[in-house]
Design a protein around this motif. Structure first.
Motif, PDB file in Angstrom:
ATOM      1  N   VAL A   1       6.350   2.922   9.424  1.00 38.87           N
ATOM      2  CA  VAL A   1       4.962   2.472   9.395  1.00 38.87           C
ATOM      3  C   VAL A   1       4.495   2.254   7.964  1.00 38.87           C
ATOM      4  CG1 VAL A   1       2.606   3.010  10.136  1.00 38.87           C
ATOM      5  CG2 VAL A   1       4.551   3.834  11.480  1.00 38.87           C
ATOM      6  N   LEU A   2       3.768   1.171   7.741  1.00 31.82           N
ATOM      7  CA  LEU A   2       3.183   0.927   6.428  1.00 31.82           C
ATOM      8  C   LEU A   2       2.135   1.992   6.122  1.00 31.82           C
ATOM      9  CD1 LEU A   2       2.679  -2.966   6.456  1.00 31.82           C
ATOM     10  CD2 LEU A   2       4.380  -1.663   5.159  1.00 31.82           C
ATOM     11  N   PRO A   3       2.018   2.435   4.877  1.00 26.99           N
ATOM     12  CA  PRO A   3       1.048   3.480   4.522  1.00 26.99           C
ATOM     13  C   PRO A   3      -0.376   3.090   4.933  1.00 26.99           C
ATOM     14  CG  PRO A   3       2.559   3.083   2.702  1.00 26.99           C
ATOM     15  CD  PRO A   3       2.820   1.999   3.706  1.00 26.99           C
ATOM     16  N   GLY A   4      -1.071   4.059   5.534  1.00 24.79           N
ATOM     17  CA  GLY A   4      -2.462   3.840   5.921  1.00 24.79           C
ATOM     18  C   GLY A   4      -2.659   3.078   7.203  1.00 24.79           C
ATOM     19  N   LYS A   5      -1.569   2.756   7.904  1.00 28.21           N
ATOM     20  CA  LYS A   5      -1.669   1.987   9.148  1.00 28.21           C
ATOM     21  C   LYS A   5      -1.333   2.866  10.352  1.00 28.21           C
ATOM     22  CE  LYS A   5      -2.449  -1.748   6.787  1.00 28.21           C
ATOM     23  NZ  LYS A   5      -3.783  -2.402   6.804  1.00 28.21           N
TER      24      LYS A   5
ATOM     25  N   SER B   1      13.032   1.581   1.613  1.00 25.31           N
ATOM     26  CA  SER B   1      12.998   0.684   0.450  1.00 25.31           C
ATOM     27  C   SER B   1      11.867  -0.330   0.564  1.00 25.31           C
ATOM     28  CB  SER B   1      14.341  -0.045   0.321  1.00 25.31           C
ATOM     29  OG  SER B   1      14.627  -0.790   1.499  1.00 25.31           O
ATOM     30  N   ASP B   2      11.411  -0.608   1.810  1.00 24.38           N
ATOM     31  CA  ASP B   2      10.301  -1.558   1.985  1.00 24.38           C
ATOM     32  C   ASP B   2       8.947  -0.870   1.883  1.00 24.38           C
ATOM     33  OD1 ASP B   2      10.277  -0.115   4.309  1.00 24.38           O
ATOM     34  OD2 ASP B   2      10.572  -1.811   5.664  1.00 24.38           O
ATOM     35  N   GLY B   3       8.940   0.421   1.502  1.00 24.36           N
ATOM     36  CA  GLY B   3       7.688   1.153   1.315  1.00 24.36           C
ATOM     37  C   GLY B   3       7.125   1.769   2.572  1.00 24.36           C
ATOM     38  N   ARG B   4       7.820   1.637   3.703  1.00 24.54           N
ATOM     39  CA  ARG B   4       7.329   2.198   4.958  1.00 24.54           C
ATOM     40  C   ARG B   4       7.641   3.695   5.056  1.00 24.54           C
ATOM     41  NH1 ARG B   4       6.272  -1.975   8.676  1.00 24.54           N
ATOM     42  NH2 ARG B   4       6.993  -4.022   7.934  1.00 24.54           N
ATOM     43  N   ILE B   5       6.762   4.413   5.756  1.00 29.83           N
ATOM     44  CA  ILE B   5       6.943   5.843   5.983  1.00 29.83           C
ATOM     45  C   ILE B   5       7.573   6.029   7.357  1.00 29.83           C
ATOM     46  CG2 ILE B   5       5.766   8.060   6.240  1.00 29.83           C
ATOM     47  CD1 ILE B   5       3.522   6.895   4.473  1.00 29.83           C
ATOM     48  N   VAL B   6       8.538   6.918   7.477  1.00 29.68           N
ATOM     49  CA  VAL B   6       9.209   7.184   8.740  1.00 29.68           C
ATOM     50  C   VAL B   6       8.497   8.324   9.468  1.00 29.68           C
ATOM     51  CG1 VAL B   6      11.358   7.898   9.847  1.00 29.68           C
ATOM     52  CG2 VAL B   6      11.423   6.357   7.876  1.00 29.68           C
ATOM     53  N   TRP B   7       8.124   8.073  10.718  1.00 25.93           N
ATOM     54  CA  TRP B   7       7.456   9.058  11.557  1.00 25.93           C
ATOM     55  C   TRP B   7       8.331   9.374  12.765  1.00 25.93           C
ATOM     56  CZ3 TRP B   7       2.654  11.219  10.411  1.00 25.93           C
ATOM     57  CH2 TRP B   7       1.943  10.611   9.373  1.00 25.93           C
ATOM     58  N   VAL B   8       8.337  10.649  13.182  1.00 24.92           N
ATOM     59  CA  VAL B   8       9.171  11.083  14.297  1.00 24.92           C
ATOM     60  C   VAL B   8       8.293  11.766  15.346  1.00 24.92           C
ATOM     61  CG1 VAL B   8      11.105  12.530  15.019  1.00 24.92           C
ATOM     62  CG2 VAL B   8      11.165  11.394  12.787  1.00 24.92           C
TER      63      VAL B   8
ATOM     64  N   ASP C   1      13.277  -6.798  13.211  1.00 27.17           N
ATOM     65  CA  ASP C   1      14.426  -6.035  12.730  1.00 27.17           C
ATOM     66  C   ASP C   1      14.190  -5.510  11.320  1.00 27.17           C
ATOM     67  OD1 ASP C   1      15.874  -6.159  14.998  1.00 27.17           O
ATOM     68  OD2 ASP C   1      16.989  -7.966  14.451  1.00 27.17           O
ATOM     69  N   GLY C   2      13.317  -6.180  10.559  1.00 32.55           N
ATOM     70  CA  GLY C   2      12.944  -5.696   9.229  1.00 32.55           C
ATOM     71  C   GLY C   2      14.140  -5.337   8.407  1.00 32.55           C
TER      72      GLY C   2
END
Length: 334
Positions: free
Chosen positions: A252-256, A272-279, A333-334
């Motif tokens: 997820v993109l930060p703040g979204k 590397s694309d700046g996204r945060i991983v959530w589980v 697929d990003g």
């Protein structure tokens, strides 16, 4: 003159606005003539019943309604105590703003849409936190299943009283009168349900609001219904506690997608694309794929594959409808 389309909640809001902004006080005659939702042509008995109910609701909501006595009953005035009603400084987090945005969305099809939007705009104007607040206008609760039963059920829940309605059985199609003591209002798969005690059966039941036909009427005195402290919503809705949930992993993109990730935990990885991983976990509900697809490029599904396929299918369908030719699966697929 009263507009027949004015709902009780809108009339109540109109009354608060009028009493809040009057320079002095308002008599019953003033209210009947000037507040939308009342009628100057209604009989005195009809106006009294309506106004007495509204006064009771205002006080239940904690609004400081003041009665100024007079020698003649017709000169008795009403006003709202400005000092007690004034709201102090509001300090809200980004997550709390997200919740307010979703709540304001509930009114977007009603007569008070502009008022709720204006209130949210004023709160945002005083916001002094992180600037990533675009999500406030991007997530809405689905109200596709809302019927005329929604408002009286809300009123009954707030007053802790029962509702009387004609209910159509999903199995037999037979309609019969029910008296329900509401405990919870639940949104599942874009449908609204009320969980409560069926007085005839003497047991907890689940009722779909869309199957309530005719007029739904709150009955009984205020506080006549005792709501249990612990209501097993999932069990009553037919979900097994032993259901195996799939592991859910999102990028997820930060703040979204704050509402979506509220019950998840950060994995600690930063892609590397700046996204945060959530589980978290996915219980198989199709509405989750609908919500993720609506968020577009803000969210990528890493696991499970089944949910990912559902999201991709929705994006592909949206692409076809929009007349585009690009491959939505490759984008996701990003």
């Amino acid at each position: 003159m009263m507009n027949s389309s004015v709902s009780p909640s809108e009339r109540l809001l109109n009354l608060v606005i009028a009493l809040r902004n009057t320079t002095g006080r308002m008599t019953r005659r003033d209210i009947a003539n000037k507040v939308a939702g009342y009628s100057p042509h209604a009989s005195p008995a009809a106006f009294e019943r309506m106004f007495e109910r509204d006064k009771e609701l205002l006080r239940d909501l904690g609004i400081p309604l003041v009665t100024d006595d007079a020698l003649h009953p017709e000169d008795v005035g009403y006003r709202i105590d400005h000092d007690q009603y004034a709201l102090g400084d509001v300090q809200l987090s980004a997550q709390e703003f997200a919740v307010l945005g979703v709540a304001a969305g509930l009114w977007r099809h009603s007569g008070v849409e502009q008022l709720s939007s204006r209130a949210l705009t004023k709160l945002r104007a005083g916001y002094d936190g992180p600037q990533e607040v675009e999500f406030l206008t991007g997530v809405y609760l689905s109200l596709r299943d809302v019927t005329d039963a929604f408002e009286p059920v809300i009123v009954a829940l707030s007053r802790r009283c029962a509702v009387r309605c004609d209910y159509r059985s999903a199995h037999s199609g037979v309609t019969r009168r029910r008296v329900i003591e509401p405990w919870r209002l639940v949104l599942r798969e874009s449908h609204w349900y009320v969980i409560g005690r069926d007085q005839d059966a003497g047991e907890p039941r689940v009722f779909k609001l869309a199957r309530m036909v005719g007029k739904v009427v709150p009955v009984g005195g205020q506080g006549s219904v005792t709501i249990p402290e612990n209501v097993d919503t999932d069990a009553l809705m037919g979900q097994s506690e032993s259901q195996v949930n799939d592991r859910l992993v999102l990028a997820v993109l930060p703040g979204k997608a704050l509402r979506l990730t509220a019950s998840m935990r950060k994995d600690g990885q930063l892609r590397s694309d700046g996204r945060i991983v959530w589980v978290g976990t996915w219980d198989g509900r199709e509405s989750v794929s609908e919500e993720i697809a609506a968020l577009g490029p803000d969210v990528l599904v890493l696991e499970p594959a089944q949910l990912r396929d559902h999201v991709v299918s929705r994006l592909q369908a949206a692409t076809v409808l929009a007349g585009e030719t690009d491959n939505s699966k490759e984008r996701h697929d990003g």
